[in-house]
Design a protein around this motif. Structure first.
Motif, mmCIF file in Angstrom:
data_model
loop_
_atom_site.group_PDB
_atom_site.id
_atom_site.type_symbol
_atom_site.label_atom_id
_atom_site.label_comp_id
_atom_site.label_asym_id
_atom_site.label_seq_id
_atom_site.Cartn_x
_atom_site.Cartn_y
_atom_site.Cartn_z
ATOM 1 N N ASN A 4 -3.835 2.948 20.345
ATOM 2 C CA ASN A 4 -3.786 4.357 19.989
ATOM 3 C C ASN A 4 -5.184 4.966 20.078
ATOM 4 O O ASN A 4 -6.141 4.408 19.545
ATOM 5 N N PRO A 5 -5.342 6.112 20.789
ATOM 6 C CA PRO A 5 -6.680 6.704 20.961
ATOM 7 C C PRO A 5 -7.405 6.960 19.641
ATOM 8 O O PRO A 5 -8.614 6.772 19.545
ATOM 9 N N LEU A 6 -6.667 7.373 18.602
ATOM 10 C CA LEU A 6 -7.293 7.615 17.306
ATOM 11 C C LEU A 6 -7.806 6.309 16.710
ATOM 12 O O LEU A 6 -8.899 6.261 16.122
ATOM 13 N N VAL A 7 -7.024 5.235 16.858
ATOM 14 C CA VAL A 7 -7.436 3.922 16.357
ATOM 15 C C VAL A 7 -8.703 3.465 17.073
ATOM 16 O O VAL A 7 -9.639 2.948 16.454
ATOM 17 N N ILE A 8 -8.749 3.676 18.390
ATOM 18 C CA ILE A 8 -9.921 3.280 19.176
ATOM 19 C C ILE A 8 -11.145 4.094 18.755
ATOM 20 O O ILE A 8 -12.246 3.557 18.592
ATOM 21 N N PHE A 9 -10.953 5.404 18.566
ATOM 22 C CA PHE A 9 -12.071 6.262 18.145
ATOM 23 C C PHE A 9 -12.626 5.794 16.797
ATOM 24 O O PHE A 9 -13.849 5.676 16.619
ATOM 25 N N LYS A 10 -11.744 5.528 15.843
ATOM 26 C CA LYS A 10 -12.185 5.072 14.526
ATOM 27 C C LYS A 10 -12.918 3.740 14.626
ATOM 28 O O LYS A 10 -13.878 3.482 13.887
ATOM 29 N N ALA A 11 -12.466 2.872 15.551
ATOM 30 C CA ALA A 11 -13.123 1.577 15.720
ATOM 31 C C ALA A 11 -14.562 1.755 16.185
ATOM 32 O O ALA A 11 -15.479 1.065 15.701
ATOM 33 N N HIS A 26 0.859 -1.182 0.000
ATOM 34 C CA HIS A 26 0.000 0.000 0.000
ATOM 35 C C HIS A 26 0.898 1.235 0.000
ATOM 36 O O HIS A 26 1.778 1.356 0.866
ATOM 37 N N VAL A 27 0.675 2.131 -0.907
ATOM 38 C CA VAL A 27 1.471 3.365 -0.940
ATOM 39 C C VAL A 27 1.213 4.191 0.312
ATOM 40 O O VAL A 27 2.133 4.753 0.917
ATOM 41 N N GLN A 28 -0.062 4.241 0.734
ATOM 42 C CA GLN A 28 -0.440 4.955 1.949
ATOM 43 C C GLN A 28 -1.053 3.987 2.938
ATOM 44 O O GLN A 28 -1.642 2.971 2.559
ATOM 45 N N ASN A 29 -0.929 4.308 4.208
ATOM 46 C CA ASN A 29 -1.475 3.461 5.257
ATOM 47 C C ASN A 29 -3.003 3.462 5.199
ATOM 48 O O ASN A 29 -3.633 4.505 5.216
ATOM 49 N N LYS A 30 -3.599 2.278 5.111
ATOM 50 C CA LYS A 30 -5.052 2.139 5.053
ATOM 51 C C LYS A 30 -5.652 1.618 6.352
ATOM 52 O O LYS A 30 -6.866 1.464 6.450
ATOM 53 N N GLY A 31 -4.806 1.334 7.314
ATOM 54 C CA GLY A 31 -5.310 0.820 8.576
ATOM 55 C C GLY A 31 -5.336 -0.701 8.598
ATOM 56 O O GLY A 31 -5.249 -1.371 7.565
ATOM 57 N N TYR A 32 -5.458 -1.246 9.807
ATOM 58 C CA TYR A 32 -5.402 -2.704 9.996
ATOM 59 C C TYR A 32 -6.448 -3.428 9.154
ATOM 60 O O TYR A 32 -6.148 -4.375 8.428
ATOM 61 N N GLU A 36 -12.076 -0.502 7.811
ATOM 62 C CA GLU A 36 -10.689 -0.073 7.661
ATOM 63 C C GLU A 36 -9.885 -0.316 8.934
ATOM 64 O O GLU A 36 -8.658 -0.280 8.908
ATOM 65 N N GLY A 37 -10.567 -0.550 10.032
ATOM 66 C CA GLY A 37 -9.875 -0.700 11.309
ATOM 67 C C GLY A 37 -10.224 -2.001 12.021
ATOM 68 O O GLY A 37 -10.413 -3.044 11.406
ATOM 69 N N ALA A 38 -10.346 -1.896 13.352
ATOM 70 C CA ALA A 38 -10.515 -3.074 14.199
ATOM 71 C C ALA A 38 -11.841 -3.791 14.004
ATOM 72 O O ALA A 38 -12.004 -4.928 14.455
ATOM 73 N N MET A 39 -12.786 -3.192 13.321
ATOM 74 C CA MET A 39 -14.101 -3.795 13.133
ATOM 75 C C MET A 39 -14.105 -4.945 12.135
ATOM 76 O O MET A 39 -15.111 -5.624 11.971
ATOM 77 N N ILE A 40 -13.009 -5.202 11.474
ATOM 78 C CA ILE A 40 -13.025 -6.169 10.384
ATOM 79 C C ILE A 40 -13.436 -7.559 10.845
ATOM 80 O O ILE A 40 -14.196 -8.256 10.172
#
Length: 269
Positions: free
Chosen positions: A239-246, A97-103, A201-205
């Motif tokens: 990471n708080p941002l990762v948790i918020f996005k989740a 991935h050229v840019q980070n897309k998340g877990y 895009e995040g932990a919800m997968i």
């Protein structure tokens, strides 16, 4: 519409006898082909060891093995290591991935790119023993999906607390009675992965995948696996941002499924 995830679980941790039995059973006849998926973000200290262990572990059980490592926009030496491994081992198939897309984005790319009849995914940080895939394979002919759960989670207390609260909320909202929803040690049939839509895009997968498995009446086997402390590199899950996005993804998915009647669906334990 109704969901019917039929769950089976083993309540004790892996023992030497269980591992031996699983290994003998799995080695009697090799399975056709597998795609082994690893998301990787700045894992230059772990990725080579993980890939080499995966090649050894899976070639014992499958005729054809491909190792898909999704380099999710790493800024360290992960890309260079993967390109060298591709030259040295025919099984290795990196995707960059050229840019980070998340877990979730990295896992989705890997799962959807898999060409094997079976698709396994795990993390690339060395916290799982890939040899224990035989504990999952002994059940793959009887169940649609086989998932691991961490018999003893080797994470700091705050990560364990976060995981407990998250798992409780997910089970309440979606009725998914899986013991360790986010355990990155799962194997699926490729036709199932190709039949579902993955948007997280995040932990919800993991929740998104298992919710759709329920709607498709899949049978799921739960098996305890070992879990080890991360020895190098940095985890991003706390990471708080990762948790918020989740949480944003969680309630977006809940809203979408509720619109289809999912709130009224029940799972069977």
């Amino acid at each position: 519409m109704e969901a019917d995830i039929i769950l089976r679980k083993v309540d004790k941790a892996p023992t030497e006898d269980a591992q031996t039995e699983a290994s003998v059973s799995a080695q009697n006849k090799k399975l056709s082909s597998v795609s082994v998926v690893f998301p990787a973000y700045n894992e230059e200290t772990n990725i080579e060891m993980t890939v080499l262990k995966a090649i050894g572990a899976f070639k014992r059980h499958f005729e054809t093995v491909e190792i898909i490592v999704v380099n999710d926009g790493s800024s360290d030496g992960t890309r260079d290591i993967l390109e060298r491994l591709r030259q040295e081992h025919e099984e290795v198939r990196p995707i960059h991935h050229v840019q980070n897309k998340g877990y979730g984005g990295a896992v989705r790319t890997g799962l959807k790119s898999g060409r094997g009849d079976f698709i396994f995914f795990s993390d690339s940080d060395g916290q799982f023993d890939l040899e224990e895939v035989d504990l999952l394979l002994r059940h793959i002919n009887e169940y649609d999906i086989v998932v691991g759960y961490r018999a003893q989670r080797a994470d700091p207390w705050h990560r364990k607390l976060n995981a407990y609260c998250w798992g409780t909320l997910v089970r309440y909202l979606f009725g998914i009675r899986v013991r360790d929803i986010d355990c990155a040690f799962k194997i699926f049939r490729r036709d199932f992965i190709q039949s579902i839509r993955i948007e997280a895009e995040g932990a919800m997968i993991n929740t998104e995948i298992l919710a759709q498995a329920g709607m498709m009446h899949c049978t799921i086997k739960q098996v305890p696996v070992s879990h080890y402390p991360r020895l190098s590199g940095s985890a991003t899950g706390a990471n708080p941002l990762v948790i918020f996005k989740a949480f944003v993804e969680l309630f977006n998915l809940y809203g979408k499924l509720k619109a289809t009647g999912y709130k009224e669906l029940q799972t069977k334990a």
